[in-house]
Design a protein around this motif. Structure first.
Motif, PDB file in Angstrom:
ATOM      1  N   HIS A  10       0.976  -2.310 -12.990  1.00  0.00           N
ATOM      2  CA  HIS A  10       0.443  -3.086 -14.103  1.00  0.00           C
ATOM      3  C   HIS A  10       1.066  -4.473 -14.194  1.00  0.00           C
ATOM      4  CE1 HIS A  10       4.052  -1.023 -15.533  1.00  0.00           C
ATOM      5  NE2 HIS A  10       4.208  -2.017 -16.376  1.00  0.00           N
ATOM      6  N   ASN A  11       2.235  -4.659 -13.592  1.00  0.00           N
ATOM      7  CA  ASN A  11       2.870  -5.975 -13.607  1.00  0.00           C
ATOM      8  C   ASN A  11       2.336  -6.895 -12.508  1.00  0.00           C
ATOM      9  OD1 ASN A  11       4.715  -5.549 -15.772  1.00  0.00           O
ATOM     10  ND2 ASN A  11       5.964  -4.283 -14.411  1.00  0.00           N
ATOM     11  N   SER A  12       1.824  -6.303 -11.436  1.00  0.00           N
ATOM     12  CA  SER A  12       1.441  -7.111 -10.280  1.00  0.00           C
ATOM     13  C   SER A  12      -0.064  -7.257 -10.102  1.00  0.00           C
ATOM     14  CB  SER A  12       2.039  -6.512  -8.997  1.00  0.00           C
ATOM     15  OG  SER A  12       1.421  -5.272  -8.676  1.00  0.00           O
ATOM     16  N   ALA A  13      -0.849  -6.348 -10.678  1.00  0.00           N
ATOM     17  CA  ALA A  13      -2.291  -6.346 -10.409  1.00  0.00           C
ATOM     18  C   ALA A  13      -3.086  -6.154 -11.698  1.00  0.00           C
ATOM     19  CB  ALA A  13      -2.639  -5.234  -9.417  1.00  0.00           C
ATOM     20  N   SER A  14      -4.287  -6.688 -11.708  1.00  0.00           N
ATOM     21  CA  SER A  14      -5.175  -6.551 -12.866  1.00  0.00           C
ATOM     22  C   SER A  14      -5.672  -5.115 -12.974  1.00  0.00           C
ATOM     23  CB  SER A  14      -6.376  -7.484 -12.718  1.00  0.00           C
ATOM     24  OG  SER A  14      -7.183  -7.075 -11.623  1.00  0.00           O
ATOM     25  N   VAL A  15      -6.142  -4.756 -14.162  1.00  0.00           N
ATOM     26  CA  VAL A  15      -6.649  -3.406 -14.363  1.00  0.00           C
ATOM     27  C   VAL A  15      -7.865  -3.157 -13.477  1.00  0.00           C
ATOM     28  CG1 VAL A  15      -8.115  -4.072 -16.331  1.00  0.00           C
ATOM     29  CG2 VAL A  15      -7.358  -1.700 -16.086  1.00  0.00           C
ATOM     30  N   GLU A  16      -8.664  -4.198 -13.233  1.00  0.00           N
ATOM     31  CA  GLU A  16      -9.848  -4.043 -12.382  1.00  0.00           C
ATOM     32  C   GLU A  16      -9.451  -3.644 -10.964  1.00  0.00           C
ATOM     33  OE1 GLU A  16     -10.873  -6.445 -15.841  1.00  0.00           O
ATOM     34  OE2 GLU A  16      -9.316  -6.725 -14.297  1.00  0.00           O
ATOM     35  N   LEU A  17      -8.414  -4.297 -10.425  1.00  0.00           N
ATOM     36  CA  LEU A  17      -7.976  -3.956  -9.067  1.00  0.00           C
ATOM     37  C   LEU A  17      -7.294  -2.589  -9.053  1.00  0.00           C
ATOM     38  CD1 LEU A  17      -7.795  -4.856  -6.149  1.00  0.00           C
ATOM     39  CD2 LEU A  17      -5.600  -5.912  -6.653  1.00  0.00           C
ATOM     40  N   ARG A  18      -6.503  -2.300 -10.072  1.00  0.00           N
ATOM     41  CA  ARG A  18      -5.836  -0.991 -10.128  1.00  0.00           C
ATOM     42  C   ARG A  18      -6.859   0.140 -10.149  1.00  0.00           C
ATOM     43  NH1 ARG A  18      -2.942  -3.325 -14.374  1.00  0.00           N
ATOM     44  NH2 ARG A  18      -3.481  -1.632 -15.837  1.00  0.00           N
ATOM     45  N   GLU A  19      -7.956  -0.071 -10.853  1.00  0.00           N
ATOM     46  CA  GLU A  19      -9.016   0.940 -10.891  1.00  0.00           C
ATOM     47  C   GLU A  19      -9.618   1.158  -9.505  1.00  0.00           C
ATOM     48  OE1 GLU A  19     -10.690   0.343 -15.473  1.00  0.00           O
ATOM     49  OE2 GLU A  19     -11.634  -0.700 -13.796  1.00  0.00           O
ATOM     50  N   ARG A  20      -9.780   0.094  -8.745  1.00  0.00           N
ATOM     51  CA  ARG A  20     -10.400   0.193  -7.427  1.00  0.00           C
ATOM     52  C   ARG A  20      -9.468   0.846  -6.404  1.00  0.00           C
ATOM     53  NH1 ARG A  20     -12.473  -5.595  -5.799  1.00  0.00           N
ATOM     54  NH2 ARG A  20     -13.375  -4.397  -4.069  1.00  0.00           N
ATOM     55  N   VAL A  21      -8.158   0.722  -6.616  1.00  0.00           N
ATOM     56  CA  VAL A  21      -7.189   1.248  -5.657  1.00  0.00           C
ATOM     57  C   VAL A  21      -6.731   2.659  -6.029  1.00  0.00           C
ATOM     58  CG1 VAL A  21      -4.908   0.819  -4.614  1.00  0.00           C
ATOM     59  CG2 VAL A  21      -6.436  -1.082  -5.044  1.00  0.00           C
ATOM     60  N   ALA A  22      -7.066   3.109  -7.221  1.00  0.00           N
ATOM     61  CA  ALA A  22      -6.627   4.437  -7.666  1.00  0.00           C
ATOM     62  C   ALA A  22      -7.302   5.538  -6.850  1.00  0.00           C
ATOM     63  CB  ALA A  22      -6.930   4.613  -9.151  1.00  0.00           C
ATOM     64  N   PHE A  23      -6.578   6.635  -6.656  1.00  0.00           N
ATOM     65  CA  PHE A  23      -7.104   7.813  -5.966  1.00  0.00           C
ATOM     66  C   PHE A  23      -7.469   8.868  -7.000  1.00  0.00           C
ATOM     67  CE2 PHE A  23      -4.393   5.781  -2.846  1.00  0.00           C
ATOM     68  CZ  PHE A  23      -5.090   5.918  -1.653  1.00  0.00           C
ATOM     69  N   VAL A  24      -8.679   9.390  -6.922  1.00  0.00           N
ATOM     70  CA  VAL A  24      -9.043  10.511  -7.783  1.00  0.00           C
ATOM     71  C   VAL A  24      -8.486  11.781  -7.139  1.00  0.00           C
ATOM     72  CG1 VAL A  24     -11.113   9.373  -8.647  1.00  0.00           C
ATOM     73  CG2 VAL A  24     -11.268  10.836  -6.623  1.00  0.00           C
ATOM     74  N   PRO A  25      -8.231  12.826  -7.926  1.00  0.00           N
ATOM     75  CA  PRO A  25      -7.621  14.042  -7.370  1.00  0.00           C
ATOM     76  C   PRO A  25      -8.364  14.621  -6.173  1.00  0.00           C
ATOM     77  CG  PRO A  25      -7.597  14.123  -9.762  1.00  0.00           C
ATOM     78  CD  PRO A  25      -8.391  12.908  -9.396  1.00  0.00           C
ATOM     79  N   GLU A  26      -9.694  14.527  -6.201  1.00  0.00           N
ATOM     80  CA  GLU A  26     -10.489  15.095  -5.107  1.00  0.00           C
ATOM     81  C   GLU A  26     -10.252  14.361  -3.781  1.00  0.00           C
ATOM     82  OE1 GLU A  26     -11.742  14.081  -8.014  1.00  0.00           O
ATOM     83  OE2 GLU A  26     -11.989  16.043  -8.981  1.00  0.00           O
ATOM     84  N   GLN A  27      -9.790  13.115  -3.854  1.00  0.00           N
ATOM     85  CA  GLN A  27      -9.569  12.321  -2.646  1.00  0.00           C
ATOM     86  C   GLN A  27      -8.190  12.545  -2.030  1.00  0.00           C
ATOM     87  OE1 GLN A  27     -10.146   8.399  -4.454  1.00  0.00           O
ATOM     88  NE2 GLN A  27     -11.845   8.035  -3.033  1.00  0.00           N
ATOM     89  N   MET A  28      -7.251  13.060  -2.814  1.00  0.00           N
ATOM     90  CA  MET A  28      -5.849  12.976  -2.434  1.00  0.00           C
ATOM     91  C   MET A  28      -5.535  13.697  -1.125  1.00  0.00           C
ATOM     92  SD  MET A  28      -3.151  11.411  -3.247  1.00  0.00           S
ATOM     93  CE  MET A  28      -3.312  10.931  -4.960  1.00  0.00           C
ATOM     94  N   GLY A  29      -6.084  14.877  -0.922  1.00  0.00           N
ATOM     95  CA  GLY A  29      -5.804  15.601   0.318  1.00  0.00           C
ATOM     96  C   GLY A  29      -6.236  14.831   1.545  1.00  0.00           C
ATOM     97  N   ALA A  30      -7.470  14.314   1.509  1.00  0.00           N
ATOM     98  CA  ALA A  30      -7.985  13.538   2.642  1.00  0.00           C
ATOM     99  C   ALA A  30      -7.203  12.246   2.823  1.00  0.00           C
ATOM    100  CB  ALA A  30      -9.469  13.242   2.432  1.00  0.00           C
ATOM    101  N   ALA A  31      -6.846  11.612   1.717  1.00  0.00           N
ATOM    102  CA  ALA A  31      -6.107  10.351   1.789  1.00  0.00           C
ATOM    103  C   ALA A  31      -4.738  10.556   2.419  1.00  0.00           C
ATOM    104  CB  ALA A  31      -5.962   9.750   0.387  1.00  0.00           C
ATOM    105  N   LEU A  32      -4.038  11.605   2.017  1.00  0.00           N
ATOM    106  CA  LEU A  32      -2.717  11.876   2.584  1.00  0.00           C
ATOM    107  C   LEU A  32      -2.809  12.129   4.087  1.00  0.00           C
ATOM    108  CD1 LEU A  32      -1.338  14.178  -0.253  1.00  0.00           C
ATOM    109  CD2 LEU A  32      -0.319  12.006   0.469  1.00  0.00           C
ATOM    110  N   GLY A  33      -3.798  12.905   4.492  1.00  0.00           N
ATOM    111  CA  GLY A  33      -3.968  13.177   5.917  1.00  0.00           C
ATOM    112  C   GLY A  33      -4.286  11.923   6.716  1.00  0.00           C
ATOM    113  N   ALA A  34      -5.156  11.080   6.148  1.00  0.00           N
ATOM    114  CA  ALA A  34      -5.533   9.848   6.843  1.00  0.00           C
ATOM    115  C   ALA A  34      -4.358   8.882   6.948  1.00  0.00           C
ATOM    116  CB  ALA A  34      -6.707   9.185   6.116  1.00  0.00           C
TER     117      ALA A  34
END
Length: 424
Positions: A10-34
């Motif tokens: 929150h100190n370095s990025a706007s809320v709009e960018l933070r929303e775009r970079v956030a991982f939803v729970p359903e993505q986390m397994g695939a994201a960690l593997g990738a």
């Protein structure tokens, strides 16, 4: 261990960018593997909240700028955003700084609300997800164990999380000055906005047995009530439910007072003057100021709450200094442990080599005994052979060091083998 932290918050990025970079729970397994498939990444965990997304990485080899860029590129590609947008608001920490940052995050020193406790649970969940996905092993286990134990010590040894710094929590805390057991209280909340929702959740956590939500729009009140197991009523029903209310918190956008002195006075008579704590968070006020003149009513306004919140923020800032001292000491201790771990590894390797030499000499001695050689001769040969083999490599290296003028190595050898100075 090569530890790396890359992220935005929150100190370095706007809320709009933070929303775009956030991982939803359903993505986390695939994201960690990738992410684990990226070059140089040995272990990995990802923390993703509304205020931050951070990658906690143990690298295979030495960390350099290429590793940072590669992970940022992966993060940008995964979320389909330009890496340039990410690079200008991201941060990167390595080694001790990385561990210190993780500790600060875990205890809430890097949070939007200083000292908030939820982030520790979110970090524990992030680690558990990485373990489940198989991307966190022994190295990250040691890192997170150190982070969690330090966070526990900060919470135990400081008051970083004890003083409420939100208006909603301060409102609930005020009620505890009057009622020692909130579990026996009934709360009437007027409004159904974000502040009232937070108040309701805090009251529920404190064990309030009955919560009534009164709102101009009944559907909104019902929606919130269903989530919290509360009751929903209309504003017109307030006088009826005021008879049961031990706690009343109001936060609406009304331009006129919703609760007047007369209605409260009538309720007090029927309540046989059992006290009521009233907290008016609204601006303009929802409760007529004259209500404060009534006996058995404890009325607080938003100004009272802000004063409490400001004082508590100052208290937390003071405790944050103590928390930082604990973290600095813990990070320094971690460095010592890592260096000791490196030494232990070397000792194990040297011991294994010595045991191999011992076994070889012992096997030779047994063969000599089997051939009929005397025990004295065999023991003498065993001692001589083992000594020569143990000293061969160090002697060769020391001679080479002397030839190259490496007096530092020779000095270290004298200290290592506890030899007297050559001048003495």
């Amino acid at each position: 261990m090569n530890l790396l932290v890359i992220g935005i918050n929150h100190n370095s990025a706007s809320v709009e960018l933070r929303e775009r970079v956030a991982f939803v729970p359903e993505q986390m397994g695939a994201a960690l593997g990738a992410a684990l498939g990226q070059q140089g990444v040995a272990e990995l965990a990802i923390l993703s909240t509304c205020n931050r997304t951070e990658l906690y990485v143990v690298a295979d080899g030495d960390i350099d700028g290429a590793a940072d860029d590669a992970l940022l590129q992966w993060l940008a590609d995964f979320h389909h955003i330009a890496v340039a947008d990410l690079r200008q608001c991201s941060y990167c920490f390595q080694a001790r700084e990385a561990l210190s940052h993780m500790m600060r995050v875990a205890v809430g020193l890097d949070s939007m609300v200083l000292g908030e406790p939820q982030i520790l649970g979110q970090m524990k969940s992030a680690y558990a997800q990485a373990v489940e996905a198989g991307t966190a092993n022994a190295a990250l286990h040691r890192v997170f164990s150190q982070v969690f134990s330090t966070a526990k010590r900060v919470r135990t040894d400081t008051a970083i999380g004890e003083n409420p710094v939100s208006v909603a929590y301060a409102a609930v805390s005020l009620t505890q000055h009057v009622f020692s057991k909130l579990s026996q209280c009934t709360a009437l909340l007027i409004g159904a906005g974000e502040t009232i929702e937070l108040v309701a959740r805090h009251l529920k956590e404190k064990g309030v047995k009955r919560i009534i939500i009164a709102n101009r729009t009944l559907d909104r009140a019902r929606h919130l009530a269903q989530e919290l197991g509360a009751e929903a009523v209309m504003l017109a029903d307030i006088p009826q439910y005021l008879l049961d209310a031990d706690i009343l918190v109001s936060s609406t956008a009304s331009q006129l007072p919703i609760l007047g002195k007369g209605a409260v006075e009538m309720a007090l008579k029927k309540r046989k003057h059992r006290p009521i704590v009233m907290v008016d968070i609204a601006v303009p006020r929802d409760i007529e100021p004259q209500v404060a003149d009534l006996s058995d009513v404890y009325l607080y306004t938003v100004d009272d709450l802000r004063q409490i919140v400001d004082e508590n923020k100052r208290a937390r800032e003071h405790e944050a200094i103590r928390a930082d001292d604990i973290i600095i000491a813990a990070a320094a201790d971690w460095d010592v442990q890592l260096r000791a771990q490196d030494a232990i590894s070397t000792v194990k390797d040297y011991r294994a080599k010595a045991e191999q030499l011992r076994d070889a000499e012992l096997e030779r001695a047994l063969r000599q005994l089997a051939k009929g050689d005397t025990a004295e001769a065999v023991l003498e040969q065993l001692a001589r052979g083992l000594t020569n083999k143990l000293l061969h490599s160090p002697t060769t290296q020391l001679k080479e060091a002397g030839a190259k003028g490496r007096t530092d190595l020779i000095s270290w050898a004298r200290e290592l083998f506890q030899l007297k100075d050559s001048d003495s």
